[in-house]
Design a protein around this motif. Structure first.
Motif, PDB file in Angstrom:
ATOM      1  N   ALA A   1      84.824  75.905  36.728  1.00  0.00           N
ATOM      2  CA  ALA A   1      83.679  76.395  35.955  1.00  0.00           C
ATOM      3  C   ALA A   1      83.081  77.646  36.598  1.00  0.00           C
ATOM      4  CB  ALA A   1      82.624  75.307  35.832  1.00  0.00           C
ATOM      5  N   LEU A   2      83.108  77.707  37.925  1.00  0.00           N
ATOM      6  CA  LEU A   2      82.528  78.855  38.629  1.00  0.00           C
ATOM      7  C   LEU A   2      83.330  80.131  38.444  1.00  0.00           C
ATOM      8  CD1 LEU A   2      81.303  77.251  41.967  1.00  0.00           C
ATOM      9  CD2 LEU A   2      79.944  77.895  39.957  1.00  0.00           C
ATOM     10  N   ASP A   3      84.553  80.013  37.903  1.00  0.00           N
ATOM     11  CA  ASP A   3      85.326  81.219  37.594  1.00  0.00           C
ATOM     12  C   ASP A   3      84.582  82.129  36.625  1.00  0.00           C
ATOM     13  OD1 ASP A   3      87.390  80.350  39.204  1.00  0.00           O
ATOM     14  OD2 ASP A   3      88.690  79.739  37.534  1.00  0.00           O
ATOM     15  N   SER A   4      83.784  81.518  35.732  1.00  0.00           N
ATOM     16  CA  SER A   4      83.113  82.326  34.709  1.00  0.00           C
ATOM     17  C   SER A   4      81.649  81.934  34.494  1.00  0.00           C
ATOM     18  CB  SER A   4      83.875  82.210  33.389  1.00  0.00           C
ATOM     19  OG  SER A   4      83.966  80.863  32.995  1.00  0.00           O
ATOM     20  N   MET A   5      81.069  81.242  35.458  1.00  0.00           N
ATOM     21  CA  MET A   5      79.676  80.815  35.313  1.00  0.00           C
ATOM     22  C   MET A   5      78.944  81.093  36.623  1.00  0.00           C
ATOM     23  SD  MET A   5      78.517  77.038  34.038  1.00  0.00           S
ATOM     24  CE  MET A   5      77.039  76.836  33.097  1.00  0.00           C
ATOM     25  N   GLU A   6      77.697  81.490  36.528  1.00  0.00           N
ATOM     26  CA  GLU A   6      76.890  81.757  37.717  1.00  0.00           C
ATOM     27  C   GLU A   6      76.595  80.449  38.439  1.00  0.00           C
ATOM     28  OE1 GLU A   6      73.340  83.920  36.680  1.00  0.00           O
ATOM     29  OE2 GLU A   6      74.456  85.134  35.233  1.00  0.00           O
ATOM     30  N   VAL A   7      76.749  80.455  39.758  1.00  0.00           N
ATOM     31  CA  VAL A   7      76.498  79.240  40.535  1.00  0.00           C
ATOM     32  C   VAL A   7      75.020  78.839  40.457  1.00  0.00           C
ATOM     33  CG1 VAL A   7      76.089  80.340  42.791  1.00  0.00           C
ATOM     34  CG2 VAL A   7      77.068  78.041  42.685  1.00  0.00           C
ATOM     35  N   SER A   8      74.125  79.814  40.310  1.00  0.00           N
ATOM     36  CA  SER A   8      72.687  79.510  40.226  1.00  0.00           C
ATOM     37  C   SER A   8      72.338  78.790  38.927  1.00  0.00           C
ATOM     38  CB  SER A   8      71.866  80.792  40.358  1.00  0.00           C
ATOM     39  OG  SER A   8      72.167  81.681  39.290  1.00  0.00           O
ATOM     40  N   ILE A   9      73.220  78.831  37.955  1.00  0.00           N
ATOM     41  CA  ILE A   9      73.038  78.084  36.711  1.00  0.00           C
ATOM     42  C   ILE A   9      73.883  76.817  36.741  1.00  0.00           C
ATOM     43  CG2 ILE A   9      73.447  78.126  34.213  1.00  0.00           C
ATOM     44  CD1 ILE A   9      72.723  81.116  34.315  1.00  0.00           C
ATOM     45  N   ALA A  10      75.115  76.955  37.227  1.00  0.00           N
ATOM     46  CA  ALA A  10      76.051  75.836  37.195  1.00  0.00           C
ATOM     47  C   ALA A  10      75.611  74.669  38.073  1.00  0.00           C
ATOM     48  CB  ALA A  10      77.442  76.306  37.612  1.00  0.00           C
ATOM     49  N   TYR A  11      75.165  74.956  39.294  1.00  0.00           N
ATOM     50  CA  TYR A  11      74.845  73.852  40.196  1.00  0.00           C
ATOM     51  C   TYR A  11      73.655  73.008  39.729  1.00  0.00           C
ATOM     52  CZ  TYR A  11      74.091  70.864  44.098  1.00  0.00           C
ATOM     53  OH  TYR A  11      73.925  69.741  44.854  1.00  0.00           O
ATOM     54  N   PRO A  12      72.558  73.612  39.296  1.00  0.00           N
ATOM     55  CA  PRO A  12      71.479  72.760  38.791  1.00  0.00           C
ATOM     56  C   PRO A  12      71.901  71.910  37.590  1.00  0.00           C
ATOM     57  CG  PRO A  12      70.638  74.946  39.247  1.00  0.00           C
ATOM     58  CD  PRO A  12      72.134  75.015  39.377  1.00  0.00           C
ATOM     59  N   ILE A  13      72.776  72.439  36.740  1.00  0.00           N
ATOM     60  CA  ILE A  13      73.272  71.649  35.609  1.00  0.00           C
ATOM     61  C   ILE A  13      74.120  70.498  36.128  1.00  0.00           C
ATOM     62  CG2 ILE A  13      74.747  71.681  33.560  1.00  0.00           C
ATOM     63  CD1 ILE A  13      73.794  74.581  33.104  1.00  0.00           C
ATOM     64  N   LEU A  14      74.983  70.773  37.100  1.00  0.00           N
ATOM     65  CA  LEU A  14      75.807  69.727  37.702  1.00  0.00           C
ATOM     66  C   LEU A  14      74.932  68.627  38.305  1.00  0.00           C
ATOM     67  CD1 LEU A  14      78.544  68.611  38.848  1.00  0.00           C
ATOM     68  CD2 LEU A  14      78.070  70.020  40.857  1.00  0.00           C
ATOM     69  N   ALA A  15      73.990  69.024  39.127  1.00  0.00           N
ATOM     70  CA  ALA A  15      73.143  68.047  39.809  1.00  0.00           C
ATOM     71  C   ALA A  15      72.267  67.281  38.820  1.00  0.00           C
ATOM     72  CB  ALA A  15      72.272  68.754  40.852  1.00  0.00           C
ATOM     73  N   GLY A  16      71.688  67.988  37.868  1.00  0.00           N
ATOM     74  CA  GLY A  16      70.804  67.337  36.901  1.00  0.00           C
ATOM     75  C   GLY A  16      71.537  66.388  35.970  1.00  0.00           C
ATOM     76  N   SER A  17      72.687  66.835  35.473  1.00  0.00           N
ATOM     77  CA  SER A  17      73.436  65.962  34.574  1.00  0.00           C
ATOM     78  C   SER A  17      73.989  64.767  35.330  1.00  0.00           C
ATOM     79  CB  SER A  17      74.558  66.731  33.875  1.00  0.00           C
ATOM     80  OG  SER A  17      75.527  67.180  34.795  1.00  0.00           O
ATOM     81  N   GLY A  18      74.442  64.999  36.560  1.00  0.00           N
ATOM     82  CA  GLY A  18      74.934  63.886  37.380  1.00  0.00           C
ATOM     83  C   GLY A  18      73.834  62.879  37.660  1.00  0.00           C
ATOM     84  N   PHE A  19      72.630  63.379  37.962  1.00  0.00           N
ATOM     85  CA  PHE A  19      71.497  62.487  38.205  1.00  0.00           C
ATOM     86  C   PHE A  19      71.161  61.672  36.963  1.00  0.00           C
ATOM     87  CE2 PHE A  19      66.922  61.907  37.550  1.00  0.00           C
ATOM     88  CZ  PHE A  19      66.682  60.937  38.514  1.00  0.00           C
TER      89      PHE A  19
END
Length: 117
Positions: free
Chosen positions: A62-80
């Motif tokens: 996903a980080l190939d084409s997505m900003e980490v500053s957007i991707a990580y909070p989505i990952l953490a929030g959705s996982g939570f």
């Protein structure tokens, strides 16, 4: 807009959730006096590691084409969010009002971040 990176991040969040559930199960399904080797070679522990590994692969893609500053909070929030619901149903962990409020705030943040990309 290509939705694949967001789908990959959400799939990574699901794999993180499954990994956490398996890790918890590996701890609660073993006798208290189980040896260290037994604990770390259990099906739940190894399965949890496998799902964490899949999580990393999906997130990296996903980080190939997505900003980490957007991707990580989505990952953490959705996982939570997934983990909070799963732990309630699988382990009977309490889900009081403060968790509902926190979950709503996390999900609202995920929606804002996803739309901002």
């Amino acid at each position: 807009m290509n939705e694949l990176p967001l789908v990959l991040v959400l799939a990574a969040g699901l794999n993180s959730c499954i990994g956490n559930i398996l890790l918890k199960w590996s701890r609660t399904s073993m006798p208290a006096d189980a040896g260290l080797l037994d604990k770390f070679l259990s099906v739940g522990f190894i399965g949890g590691l496998a799902f964490y590994g899949i999580n990393i692969i999906l997130f990296a893609k996903a980080l190939d084409s997505m900003e980490v500053s957007i991707a990580y909070p989505i990952l953490a929030g959705s996982g939570f969010a997934m983990l909070a619901a799963a732990s309630y149903y699988i382990f009977g962990e309490p889900f009081h009002l403060h968790k509902w409020i926190g979950l709503a705030l996390v999900l609202a943040g995920v929606v804002f971040l996803a739309r901002g990309s």
